[in-house]
Design a protein around this motif. Structure first.
Motif, short mmCIF file in Angstrom:
data_model
loop_
_atom_site.label_atom_id
_atom_site.label_comp_id
_atom_site.label_asym_id
_atom_site.label_seq_id
_atom_site.Cartn_x
_atom_site.Cartn_y
_atom_site.Cartn_z
N LEU A 101 0.83 -1.21 0.00
CA LEU A 101 0.00 0.00 0.00
C LEU A 101 0.86 1.26 0.00
CD1 LEU A 101 -2.86 -0.94 2.50
CD2 LEU A 101 -3.02 -0.75 0.01
N SER A 102 1.92 1.21 0.82
CA SER A 102 2.80 2.37 0.94
C SER A 102 3.42 2.71 -0.42
CB SER A 102 3.87 2.07 1.98
OG SER A 102 4.87 3.05 1.96
N ARG A 103 3.85 1.67 -1.13
CA ARG A 103 4.44 1.88 -2.46
C ARG A 103 3.39 2.37 -3.45
NH1 ARG A 103 7.83 -2.86 -1.63
NH2 ARG A 103 6.01 -4.08 -2.18
N GLN A 104 2.27 1.63 -3.48
CA GLN A 104 1.21 1.95 -4.44
C GLN A 104 0.67 3.36 -4.28
OE1 GLN A 104 -2.16 -0.68 -4.22
NE2 GLN A 104 -1.09 -2.23 -5.44
N LEU A 105 0.40 3.73 -3.01
CA LEU A 105 -0.25 5.01 -2.75
C LEU A 105 0.75 6.13 -2.51
CD1 LEU A 105 -2.95 3.63 -0.26
CD2 LEU A 105 -3.24 4.01 -2.72
N GLN A 106 2.04 5.75 -2.49
CA GLN A 106 3.08 6.76 -2.24
C GLN A 106 2.86 7.46 -0.89
OE1 GLN A 106 5.74 7.87 -4.70
NE2 GLN A 106 5.30 5.74 -5.19
N LYS A 107 2.58 6.63 0.13
CA LYS A 107 2.34 7.17 1.47
C LYS A 107 3.46 6.71 2.40
CE LYS A 107 -1.77 8.70 0.33
NZ LYS A 107 -2.07 10.12 0.22
N PRO A 108 3.82 7.54 3.36
CA PRO A 108 4.85 7.10 4.31
C PRO A 108 4.35 5.93 5.16
CG PRO A 108 3.89 9.19 5.00
CD PRO A 108 3.33 8.89 3.65
N LEU A 109 5.31 5.15 5.67
CA LEU A 109 4.99 3.94 6.43
C LEU A 109 5.49 4.11 7.87
CD1 LEU A 109 3.82 1.05 6.20
CD2 LEU A 109 6.09 0.29 5.52
N LEU A 110 4.67 3.63 8.81
CA LEU A 110 5.04 3.67 10.22
C LEU A 110 5.08 2.24 10.77
CD1 LEU A 110 2.59 6.52 10.59
CD2 LEU A 110 4.86 6.78 11.62
N ALA A 111 6.19 1.87 11.39
CA ALA A 111 6.34 0.52 11.96
C ALA A 111 6.05 0.59 13.45
CB ALA A 111 7.75 0.01 11.71
N VAL A 112 5.07 -0.20 13.90
CA VAL A 112 4.59 -0.06 15.27
C VAL A 112 4.89 -1.30 16.10
CG1 VAL A 112 2.50 0.25 16.69
CG2 VAL A 112 2.78 1.55 14.56
N ASN A 113 5.30 -1.05 17.35
CA ASN A 113 5.45 -2.10 18.34
C ASN A 113 4.07 -2.38 18.93
OD1 ASN A 113 5.75 -3.48 20.77
ND2 ASN A 113 7.60 -2.37 21.38
N HIS A 114 3.63 -3.60 18.79
CA HIS A 114 2.31 -4.00 19.24
C HIS A 114 2.09 -3.71 20.73
CE1 HIS A 114 -1.30 -6.58 19.08
NE2 HIS A 114 -0.89 -7.13 20.21
N MET A 115 3.13 -3.88 21.54
CA MET A 115 3.00 -3.65 22.98
C MET A 115 2.94 -2.15 23.30
SD MET A 115 2.43 -6.58 23.94
CE MET A 115 2.15 -6.20 25.67
N GLU A 116 3.67 -1.37 22.53
CA GLU A 116 3.57 0.09 22.71
C GLU A 116 2.14 0.53 22.37
OE1 GLU A 116 6.35 2.44 20.41
OE2 GLU A 116 5.46 4.33 21.10
N ALA A 117 1.59 -0.10 21.34
CA ALA A 117 0.22 0.22 20.94
C ALA A 117 -0.76 -0.12 22.06
CB ALA A 117 -0.14 -0.51 19.66
N HIS A 118 -0.59 -1.30 22.70
CA HIS A 118 -1.44 -1.65 23.85
C HIS A 118 -1.29 -0.60 24.95
CE1 HIS A 118 -3.55 -5.39 23.27
NE2 HIS A 118 -2.49 -6.04 22.86
N LEU A 119 -0.06 -0.20 25.19
CA LEU A 119 0.21 0.76 26.25
C LEU A 119 -0.50 2.09 25.98
CD1 LEU A 119 2.05 1.14 28.84
CD2 LEU A 119 3.66 2.28 27.32
N LEU A 120 -0.52 2.49 24.70
CA LEU A 120 -1.11 3.78 24.35
C LEU A 120 -2.61 3.69 24.06
CD1 LEU A 120 1.63 5.50 22.14
CD2 LEU A 120 1.43 5.35 24.62
N SER A 121 -3.20 2.50 24.26
CA SER A 121 -4.61 2.35 23.91
C SER A 121 -5.51 3.29 24.73
CB SER A 121 -5.07 0.89 24.03
OG SER A 121 -4.80 0.39 25.31
N SER A 122 -5.04 3.68 25.92
CA SER A 122 -5.82 4.63 26.73
C SER A 122 -5.80 6.04 26.14
CB SER A 122 -5.30 4.68 28.16
OG SER A 122 -5.55 3.46 28.80
N PHE A 123 -4.87 6.30 25.23
CA PHE A 123 -4.79 7.63 24.62
C PHE A 123 -5.69 7.75 23.40
CE2 PHE A 123 -0.99 7.28 27.12
CZ PHE A 123 -0.88 8.54 27.70
N ALA A 124 -6.35 6.66 23.04
CA ALA A 124 -7.27 6.69 21.89
C ALA A 124 -8.56 7.41 22.29
CB ALA A 124 -7.57 5.27 21.44
#
Lengths: 359, 359
Positions: B113-136
């Motif tokens: 998708l990143s290549r096709q749409l020419q959009k930047p890509l973000l690589a996420v740590n799944h555990m960091e995402a769990h940690l930040l789930s309260s910030f959603a």
């Protein structure tokens, strides 16, 4: 050569004749449940030299010793769990069990690695002469090197030169023995009993080495030792540890021990949820990945193949599989591709576990 | 950084295929094609075909997520920027921790998708995402942190099927792992004890339900309560449950199921709270955040709330239970914080899965 006909003479006489000759360092040919064997005092270096002179050029093949029971064996070799198991199951009988020597017999009998083959012949006369003598005697077939094993006096005379026959001091003649193959020779000093020579006795493949662990820490240490034993060909073939055991038996502890042995510093925790965890390692110049697999949540073993089991099997890689029942049929087919170590862990008590391992 | 920065986020870390669309820290769509329903059809045995299922589900999940944004929020100004996939500002994907072949499916799709749409890509740590789930926050911008600002350090407790961690958050992108499980994760202990009670899979939620109807009348050991570090261990509790259940008479009564579940949950909550308190005393955080599927358990939440009250610390929990378990919305939110600090993937071709990713 003095010949004692056992059909005519009392057993007692034969035994005391043999006793005298052993004491003087002489050679006695005696019947066993396989062929006729030739015995000398196994603790007497000169006697063993005479025996070797009689047998003739035979390379580095070690010579086994015959004892009358397990307690006599214990004085000369150290018996580990697998050896004890074989003694209990098969001896007396046509089986030579190789164990670590305690260095108390003539050194010519030992193999290079300080090992010694011990046998308990299943023949009343053989057992009686050893019991009377009170020490082990050599247990090698009575033929000279390269000749057929003798099953009768006439066999021996036919195949042996006069010059060599002159070495023999006493022949205990029990007539023609039934023709049975020589004893099976099993080495128990290796990771698991290894058959060096196949005779009548077949050692079932399901046998393995058994150790008891008293703590999680000890389970880890045992895993490290098992890894050490099987990792020699790791650079050529991948290694699979197939772990069986109930919930809470310590399978993950075992894998923690493998990781520790491989120098992996990352925390190794249960892969149940994620199914596969992988840890890079470098160990004795080999580098690869340790895969920790848990099939608990899988429906069938085939799913593990979908998840890349075959791709994991590269030289240098180690795959430790928990709950292997599901993948057992698949692993059976991978025997050529990998060294597979089967591990079974059983609860003995709250803290005690029995760990069995085999190839 | 522009306002209303939209991200298409993908998470295929283990069982779930999840795709979300976020705008800053607001969740516009969060599609979780949960496989739990599928599991049930197989009568408790879990067919794990994640790789294939992820591959099959990922494109429909993306389509679904975009469609949901368009249909549900079309009138809202939050979403007017995302009419089609080409309208997002960036792509985010979980690269670990997780099951390697499952992660690969998501990563491959994100790269494409990143290549096709020419959009930047973000690589996420799944555990960091769990940690930040309260910030959603929800689509209207409401969430646990919409009215109070984060004050660092924040102590995070993450409890899920695959992880049990205590993390100190010193700022966005600045984390310190304080403790984790040495063996089984808390959620795994729930599922395994449920298995002992033959409650089917996943048994954790069933135990939580049963516990509500019972009294904690059975004494089980609280794991690691005397250890000085901040690590957890649940394999000992699992084994203790096994021995306890073996001693009970079959069949278990309904009341026994309820009481035993209540006892188990109580000990679980105690084990978590003991370490949480230790961490509070040692690191004196300003706030507490929770994440992971196991925090759906009300007893655990109640006990944590008591602790927070005792230390007079504000406690934050994600605004919806959908953010507790594995989901892509938390990945999108985490990615937004990463985008704010310029933490994009530099070389897309070189991006690889990191199955052992940690803090």
């Amino acid at each position: 050569m003095k010949i004692v006909d056992l059909s005519a003479r009392a057993l007692k006489t034969a035994v005391s004749f043999a006793y005298e000759i052993f004491k003087q360092g002489g050679l006695v040919v005696y019947p066993t449940e396989t062929c006729y064997g030739v015995g000398v005092d196994a603790t007497n270096r000169q006697a063993v030299d005479r025996l070797l002179a009689y047998k003739g050029e035979r390379g580095v093949k070690p010579i086994a010793a015959a004892v009358c029971d397990q307690s006599m064996a214990k004085k000369y070799v150290s018996l580990n769990q697998s050896a004890l198991h074989l003694y209990r199951t098969f001896l007396p009988g046509p089986l030579t069990v190789v164990s670590e020597s305690l260095g108390k017999l003539a050194p010519q009998l030992e193999a290079g690695a300080g090992t010694l083959g011990i046998r308990i012949p299943d023949h009343p006369l053989a057992l009686e002469i050893i019991r009377r003598f009170g020490k082990p005697i050599t247990a090698t077939s009575a033929n000279t090197s390269g000749k057929k094993p003798p099953y009768s006096l006439s066999d021996l005379r036919k195949y042996t030169s006069k010059k060599r026959l002159a070495f023999i001091d006493l022949f205990l003649d029990a007539g023609r023995l039934p023709v049975r193959p020589p004893s099976t020779v099993v080495d128990t000093t290796l990771n698991e009993p290894t058959v060096l020579r196949q005779g009548e006795i077949y050692i079932p493949q399901t046998m393995g080495t058994t150790v008891v662990s008293h703590s999680e820490k000890e389970t880890q240490e045992i895993a490290g030792r098992i890894l050490e034993r099987y990792s020699s060909s790791l650079s050529l073939k991948p290694l699979i540890f197939a772990l069986q055991g109930e919930l809470g038996s310590g399978k993950t502890q075992f894998v923690k021990g493998l990781a520790k042995g491989l120098g992996i510093l990352t925390m190794v925790s249960s892969p149940t949820f994620v199914i596969i965890r992988e840890y890079p390692y470098q160990f004795k110049k080999v580098s690869g990945l340790l895969y920790h697999v848990d099939t608990w949540r899988l429906g069938s073993g085939k799913e593990l193949v979908d998840l890349g089991l075959l791709e994991m099997l590269r030289p240098g890689n180690i795959v430790a599989i928990e709950w292997l029942q599901k993948v057992k049929p698949i692993l059976e087919r991978l025997k050529e591709k990998a060294v597979i170590v089967w591990i079974t862990i059983e609860h003995l008590s709250q803290t005690k576990r029995e760990i069995r391992f085999r190839l | 950084m522009k306002k209303n920065y939209t991200i298409l986020a993908i998470d295929t870390s283990c069982d779930e295929t999840s795709v979300a669309v976020t705008s800053d820290n607001r969740v516009l769509a969060n599609v979780v094609s949960s496989q739990v329903e599928l599991h049930k059809e197989y009568g408790g045995v879990v067919p794990f075909l994640a790789k294939r299922i992820h591959a099959k589900l990922i494109t429909p999940a993306i389509t679904q997520a975009i469609k949901r944004v368009r249909l549900a929020y079309a009138p809202s100004k939050q979403a007017r920027f995302v009419k089609s996939i080409g309208d997002v500002d960036a792509i985010a994907v979980t690269v670990g921790p997780g099951l390697a072949p499952a992660l690969e499916v998501g990563i491959a799709k994100a790269k494409e998708l990143s290549r096709q749409l020419q959009k930047p890509l973000l690589a996420v740590n799944h555990m960091e995402a769990h940690l930040l789930s309260s910030f959603a926050n929800n689509v209207h911008g409401n969430g646990p942190f919409s009215k109070s600002k984060p004050r660092f350090p924040i102590l995070g407790l993450l409890v899920s099927g695959g992880h049990t961690q205590l993390v100190l958050m010193k700022g966005f992108g600045r984390y310190q792992l304080l403790g984790e499980t040495l063996d089984d994760a808390a959620g795994e202990a729930f599922d395994k004890v449920a298995k002992m009670l033959e409650l089917g899979y996943p048994g954790g939620p069933i135990i939580s339900e049963l516990a509500k109807q019972g009294k904690p009348r059975y004494k089980l050991p609280v794991p690691m309560q005397h250890s000085d570090n901040l690590n957890f261990s649940f394999s000992g509790l699992k084994t203790a449950c096994l021995y306890f259940l073996q001693k009970q008479k079959l069949p278990f009564s309904r009341q026994f199921y309820a009481d035993f579940s209540a006892s188990f949950v109580k000990v679980m909550a105690q084990a978590l709270v003991i370490k949480l308190e230790k961490a509070i005393e040692r690191y004196t955080p300003e706030q507490i955040i929770l994440g992971g599927g196991v925090i759906s358990n009300l007893t655990i939440r109640r006990e944590v709330r008591k602790t927070a009250k005792k230390y007079e610390l504000p406690l934050f929990i994600p605004y919806t239970t959908k953010l507790f378990t594995d989901n892509a919305a938390m990945v999108g939110v985490c990615a937004w914080y990463q985008a704010k600090r310029g933490d994009f993937v530099k070389d897309i071709e070189k991006l690889e899965r990191q199955p052992n990713f940690s803090f």
